[in-house]
Every structure is written in structure tokens, then in C-alpha cells.
Design an enzyme around this catalytic site. Structure first.
Site, PDB file in Angstrom:
ATOM      1  N   ASN A   9      -9.586  78.248 -26.413  1.00 28.55           N
ATOM      2  CA  ASN A   9     -10.145  77.198 -25.566  1.00 28.55           C
ATOM      3  C   ASN A   9     -10.912  76.245 -26.477  1.00 28.55           C
ATOM      4  OD1 ASN A   9     -11.595  75.625 -23.768  1.00 28.55           O
ATOM      5  ND2 ASN A   9     -12.866  77.303 -22.992  1.00 28.55           N
ATOM      6  N   LYS A  11     -12.291  73.507 -25.722  1.00 28.93           N
ATOM      7  CA  LYS A  11     -13.378  72.795 -25.033  1.00 28.93           C
ATOM      8  C   LYS A  11     -13.309  71.297 -25.386  1.00 28.93           C
ATOM      9  CE  LYS A  11     -15.832  77.126 -25.006  1.00 28.93           C
ATOM     10  NZ  LYS A  11     -17.089  77.864 -24.981  1.00 28.93           N
ATOM     11  N   HIS A  91     -14.044  78.248 -15.711  1.00 26.09           N
ATOM     12  CA  HIS A  91     -14.828  78.563 -16.909  1.00 26.09           C
ATOM     13  C   HIS A  91     -16.319  78.381 -16.588  1.00 26.09           C
ATOM     14  CE1 HIS A  91     -16.579  78.329 -20.897  1.00 26.09           C
ATOM     15  NE2 HIS A  91     -15.524  79.008 -21.309  1.00 26.09           N
ATOM     16  N   GLU A  93     -18.615  77.046 -18.139  1.00 25.87           N
ATOM     17  CA  GLU A  93     -19.136  75.701 -18.416  1.00 25.87           C
ATOM     18  C   GLU A  93     -18.775  74.729 -17.294  1.00 25.87           C
ATOM     19  OE1 GLU A  93     -17.570  75.488 -22.383  1.00 25.87           O
ATOM     20  OE2 GLU A  93     -19.004  77.028 -22.978  1.00 25.87           O
ATOM     21  N   GLU A 161     -15.708  86.835 -19.017  1.00 23.06           N
ATOM     22  CA  GLU A 161     -16.532  86.182 -20.038  1.00 23.06           C
ATOM     23  C   GLU A 161     -18.002  86.236 -19.626  1.00 23.06           C
ATOM     24  OE1 GLU A 161     -14.168  83.172 -22.505  1.00 23.06           O
ATOM     25  OE2 GLU A 161     -14.756  82.125 -20.692  1.00 23.06           O
ATOM     26  N   GLY A 167     -20.383  81.449 -26.980  1.00 22.25           N
ATOM     27  CA  GLY A 167     -20.930  80.524 -27.969  1.00 22.25           C
ATOM     28  C   GLY A 167     -22.251  80.957 -28.567  1.00 22.25           C
ATOM     29  N   SER A 205     -17.676  84.990 -27.872  1.00 26.91           N
ATOM     30  CA  SER A 205     -17.978  85.289 -29.290  1.00 26.91           C
ATOM     31  C   SER A 205     -16.987  86.260 -29.927  1.00 26.91           C
ATOM     32  CB  SER A 205     -19.422  85.798 -29.440  1.00 26.91           C
ATOM     33  OG  SER A 205     -20.341  84.779 -29.051  1.00 26.91           O
TER      34      SER A 205
END
Ligand code: PGA
Length: 245
Positions: A9, A11, A91, A93, A161, A167, A205
Site C-alpha cells: 500500500n 498510500k 484502511h 487512515e 491491521e 507506520g 510495520s
């Protein structure tokens, strides 16, 4: 048989100029034993999906509608037209930046199915939820709300996730990943006739140095990788770890 998937991904990183990363992945994995997927920004899908075989290209989000007055949005059909065969929905985010709910995510997954895309539906607990012991109940709510009844092993991949692992360089312990994946698998089996065969990815991660340990966990069928997917040199060892798992 469950598909094993190494998904990247990107992003909001990368343009058509990142072609060299796709080329490097093709050279390193000409005949991969797992599915390799890169989800670049939508603006780069058309360019990067050209001659991408055997690398699959996906979107990072789609709108629920096929077309219409939705400034700035992109439909699942448009992703297909650009050369995508997968799309990430839900996701964390997107959930945070755009207030996406489980109900909306389920609609997006259905839009993906209607267009012929495989949906990678993301779920995962926050740090506060992990710390107050509600991880599994949060997962249950997200699974119930974000996965449409029409999800199958053919059209859906679930990505677990933990939000606090994305991240951050922090990962759950292998036991924690195993616990959540076993829990999700039990729920998928109970709800879907082919839930046993739905691919279940871990994300947060993942890197070359921890990939093999994570892929050795039962019910981990691959990874959704952010930072370590941007460069072929970083992503390739993760793909190899999955091939050898
Ligand atoms: P990360 O991101 O690998 O950079 O933690 C994972 C993701 O958001 O899918």
C-alpha cells in the site's frame, strides 16, 4: 486453497515515475508462488498497470457509486478501467481522515464486487482498545459491519491491521497476532460457507526482518505492507519470505 498475498500500500507516495520499482519486482519475482499486489495512488494506476504482469495493481479506496456528482472521488469501475484488479477499503487512515464507518466500507466492498474487483477489507483495533482489552470485541463489530453478506473467498481478502502498529515500527507479539487471526478465522468460518478459504493478511510495520516469523503464524496468509513496500529492495524480501512460508 487460500491465496497467499504480498500486498503493498503506497498510500500518498509515488507517481508513474515509480515504474522502476515495478520493473525491479518483476525481475526479482518473474514466476512468483504468491500473489504480488501494489496499490499506488490512483493517479499512477494506469501507467503502472501497463505490462505489470505478474504484479497485480490495485486501488486504495473507491466510491460506493459507479459515477456521478462526487468531486474528487473515484469509482470501482474507473479503477478497473485504469487496470486495477483489487481495491483496499476501510484502511484505518480512511476511517480516521474521512470518517469512514463500517457500513460505508461494506457498501464500498459491494461496489468493488459489482465492478469485478477483489476487495481488501481492513479492520483493526486502536491502542486504547488494545489496552482496555476490547480488541476481539472491536474486531467482531468491524467484521459484522464492514464485510457484506456477499463476501466470498473469491472477492474478499481481510486485512487485520492494529492501528497502533501502522507506520510506528511497533508490532504485536506473535502470540497477539495469532490470537486475533484465529479469532477472525473462526468468525469467517461461522459466517461464510467458504470462510476457511478467505485470505487473511496481517498489516502494521511488516518488514523483511519480521516477515518470516509473522508468516509462520497459522491463519496469516500474507501481509499488507506500507512503508516497506515503497522500494522493491525492501518489499522483495517480504515477498520471498511469503513464498518460503
Ligand atoms: P506500514 O503500513 O507497513 O507502514 O506500517 C501498513 C498499512 O497501513 O497498510
Amino acid at each position: 486453497m487460500r491465496r497467499k498475498i504480498a500486498a503493498g500500500n503506497w498510500k500518498m507516495n509515488g507517481t508513474a515515475a515509480a515504474r522502476s520499482e515495478i520493473t525491479a519486482l518483476q525481475a526479482a519475482h518473474p514466476d512468483p508462488r504468491v500473489d504480488i499486489l501494489i496499490c499506488p495512488p490512483a493517479t499512477a494506476i494506469a501507467a503502472l498497470s501497463e505490462n505489470a504482469h505478474p504484479i497485480h495493481i490495485g486501488g486504495q479506496d473507491c466510491h460506493v457509486a459507479t459515477h456521478g456528482a462526487h468531486t474528487g472521488d473515484i469509482s470501482a469501475q474507473m479503477l478497473v478501467a485504469a487496470g486495477a484488479d483489487h481495491v483496499i477499503v476501510g484502511h484505518s487512515e480512511r476511517r480516521t481522515d474521512h470518517q469512514e464507518t463500517d457500513a460505508l466500507i461494506a457498501q464500498k466492498a459491494q461496489a468493488a464486487y459489482a465492478a469485478g474487483l477483489k476487495a481488501i477489507i481492513c479492520i483493526g483495533e486502536s491502542l486504547a482498545e488494545r489496552e482496555n482489552g476490547s480488541t476481539l470485541s472491536v474486531i467482531d463489530v468491524q467484521l459484522a459491519g464492514a464485510l457484506p453478506d456477499t463476501a466470498t473467498a473469491q472477492n474478499t481478502v481481510v486485512a487485520y491491521e492494529p492501528v497502533w502498529a501502522i507506520g510506528t515500527g511497533k508490532t504485536p507479539t506473535l502470540d497477539q497476532i495469532a490470537e486475533v487471526h484465529a479469532h477472525i478465522r473462526a468468525r469467517l468460518r461461522a459466517r461464510f460457507s467458504d470462510g476457511e478459504n478467505m485470505s487473511l493478511l496481517y498489516g502494521g510495520s511488516v518488514k523483511g526482518s519480521n516477515a518470516a516469523d509473522i508468516f509462520a503464524i497459522p491463519d496469516v496468509d500474507g501481509a499488507l505492507v506500507g512503508g516497506a513496500s515503497l522500494k522493491a529492495d525492501d518489499f522483495s524480501p517480504i515477498i520471498s519470505a511469503l513464498e518460503n512460508a
